[in-house]
Design a protein around this motif. Structure first.
Motif, short mmCIF file in Angstrom:
data_model
loop_
_atom_site.label_atom_id
_atom_site.label_comp_id
_atom_site.label_asym_id
_atom_site.label_seq_id
_atom_site.Cartn_x
_atom_site.Cartn_y
_atom_site.Cartn_z
N UNK A 111 0.83 -1.21 0.00
CA UNK A 111 0.00 0.00 0.00
C UNK A 111 0.86 1.26 0.00
N UNK A 112 2.00 1.22 0.69
CA UNK A 112 2.89 2.37 0.70
C UNK A 112 3.54 2.58 -0.67
N UNK A 113 3.94 1.48 -1.30
CA UNK A 113 4.58 1.58 -2.62
C UNK A 113 3.58 2.10 -3.65
N UNK A 114 2.33 1.67 -3.49
CA UNK A 114 1.31 2.03 -4.48
C UNK A 114 1.11 3.54 -4.55
N UNK A 115 1.34 4.25 -3.45
CA UNK A 115 1.17 5.71 -3.48
C UNK A 115 2.24 6.39 -4.34
N UNK A 116 3.29 5.66 -4.69
CA UNK A 116 4.37 6.22 -5.52
C UNK A 116 4.30 5.68 -6.96
N UNK A 117 3.18 5.06 -7.31
CA UNK A 117 3.08 4.44 -8.64
C UNK A 117 3.30 5.44 -9.76
N UNK A 118 2.66 6.60 -9.67
CA UNK A 118 2.80 7.61 -10.72
C UNK A 118 4.24 8.11 -10.79
N UNK A 119 4.83 8.36 -9.65
CA UNK A 119 6.21 8.84 -9.60
C UNK A 119 7.17 7.83 -10.23
N UNK A 120 6.93 6.54 -9.98
CA UNK A 120 7.79 5.49 -10.50
C UNK A 120 7.47 5.13 -11.94
N UNK A 121 6.31 5.55 -12.42
CA UNK A 121 5.90 5.20 -13.78
C UNK A 121 5.52 3.74 -13.90
N UNK A 122 4.90 3.18 -12.84
CA UNK A 122 4.53 1.77 -12.81
C UNK A 122 3.05 1.62 -12.52
N UNK A 123 2.49 0.51 -12.96
CA UNK A 123 1.08 0.24 -12.72
C UNK A 123 0.91 -0.55 -11.42
N UNK A 124 -0.31 -0.62 -10.96
CA UNK A 124 -0.59 -1.39 -9.74
C UNK A 124 -0.23 -2.85 -9.93
N UNK A 125 -0.53 -3.41 -11.10
CA UNK A 125 -0.23 -4.82 -11.36
C UNK A 125 1.28 -5.06 -11.35
N UNK A 126 2.05 -4.14 -11.92
CA UNK A 126 3.50 -4.29 -11.95
C UNK A 126 4.08 -4.24 -10.53
N UNK A 127 3.57 -3.31 -9.72
CA UNK A 127 4.06 -3.20 -8.34
C UNK A 127 3.66 -4.42 -7.52
N UNK A 128 2.44 -4.89 -7.71
CA UNK A 128 1.98 -6.05 -6.95
C UNK A 128 2.83 -7.27 -7.26
N UNK A 129 3.11 -7.48 -8.54
CA UNK A 129 3.91 -8.63 -8.94
C UNK A 129 5.34 -8.50 -8.41
N UNK A 130 5.87 -7.28 -8.43
CA UNK A 130 7.24 -7.07 -7.95
C UNK A 130 7.37 -7.31 -6.46
N UNK A 131 6.43 -6.78 -5.67
CA UNK A 131 6.49 -6.96 -4.20
C UNK A 131 6.31 -8.43 -3.85
N UNK A 132 5.39 -9.09 -4.55
CA UNK A 132 5.15 -10.50 -4.28
C UNK A 132 6.42 -11.32 -4.56
N UNK A 133 7.09 -11.01 -5.65
CA UNK A 133 8.31 -11.73 -6.00
C UNK A 133 9.46 -11.39 -5.07
#
Length: 214
Positions: free
Chosen positions: A112-134
């Motif tokens: 949830x904390x990473x998701x707030x930086x999605x726009x800044x990082x240029x990443x989608x929610x799905x990309x962040x979810x997959x990355x954190x899970x991995x």
């Protein structure tokens, strides 16, 4: 013969000799000079200069179909998760250290904390979810989950501790022995796999660590 006649004869002979000398002298060529660049040494140099322009730095390279195909096709395609790791490590180096530095226990609900930086990082929610899970799967991460160890947030600040249950489960994951959970106590599949609900993902359908720096 008188003196006057001798002088006249001498003058006549001198004039005749001058006329013969003029007649026998070589005449200069009346041919016009050739234009530069067509004939002569300068013309040859000019032609070389033209050829140099066509075959020098400005000449187009000889591109074959084989070379074009190699340039269009990447040699080693990069896993999208690895690219996401790179962005996370650049933005949050303490929470996501680069290999060979050991991983650190992350705050529960770090997604949830990473998701707030999605726009800044240029990443989608799905990309962040997959990355954190991995990221939270594999021996390097599970080894960091020792009882009492500090969990860190994105800024590297303490945000909870690893509990006895977390440490015990990490040892089970490292040993490859799944924890037996009674059917009545099983959580819904979404809650079990969602990194926002728990940092440690389940061992079902394991995904190997794919990043070179994770």
């Amino acid at each position: 013969m008188g003196f006057e006649q001798l002088a006249a004869l001498k003058a006549k002979l001198t004039e005749q000799a001058k006329n013969e000398a003029r007649a026998n002298a070589p005449r200069p060529s009346r041919r016009a000079p050739a234009p530069k660049g067509e004939t002569g040494v300068k013309g040859v140099k000019g032609e070389k200069g033209v050829r140099g322009e066509n075959s020098g730095k400005g000449a187009k390279p000889n591109v074959t179909r084989e070379n074009a195909a190699k340039a269009a096709k990447p040699a080693n395609p990069v896993d999208p998760v690895v690219r996401t790791f790179g962005k996370l490590q650049k933005r949050f180096p303490v929470a996501f250290p680069k290999n060979p530095a050991p991983k650190v226990p992350l705050k529960i609900g770090i997604f949830e904390d990473v998701l707030t930086h999605a726009t800044e990082l240029g990443l989608t929610e799905a990309e962040l979810r997959d990355a954190i899970r991995t990221w939270c799967r594999g021996s390097r991460y599970w080894s960091s989950l020792t009882e009492g160890a500090q969990r860190l947030d994105l800024a590297g600040q303490p945000a909870g501790v690893v509990t006895e249950a977390d440490a015990r489960r990490s040892k089970q994951l490292l040993s490859g022995r799944p924890r037996h959970v009674p059917a009545k106590n099983k959580a819904p599949a979404q809650a079990a796999t969602d990194p926002a609900a728990a940092v440690i993902p389940p061992i079902e359908q394991p995904r190997p660590e794919t990043d070179a720096s994770a």
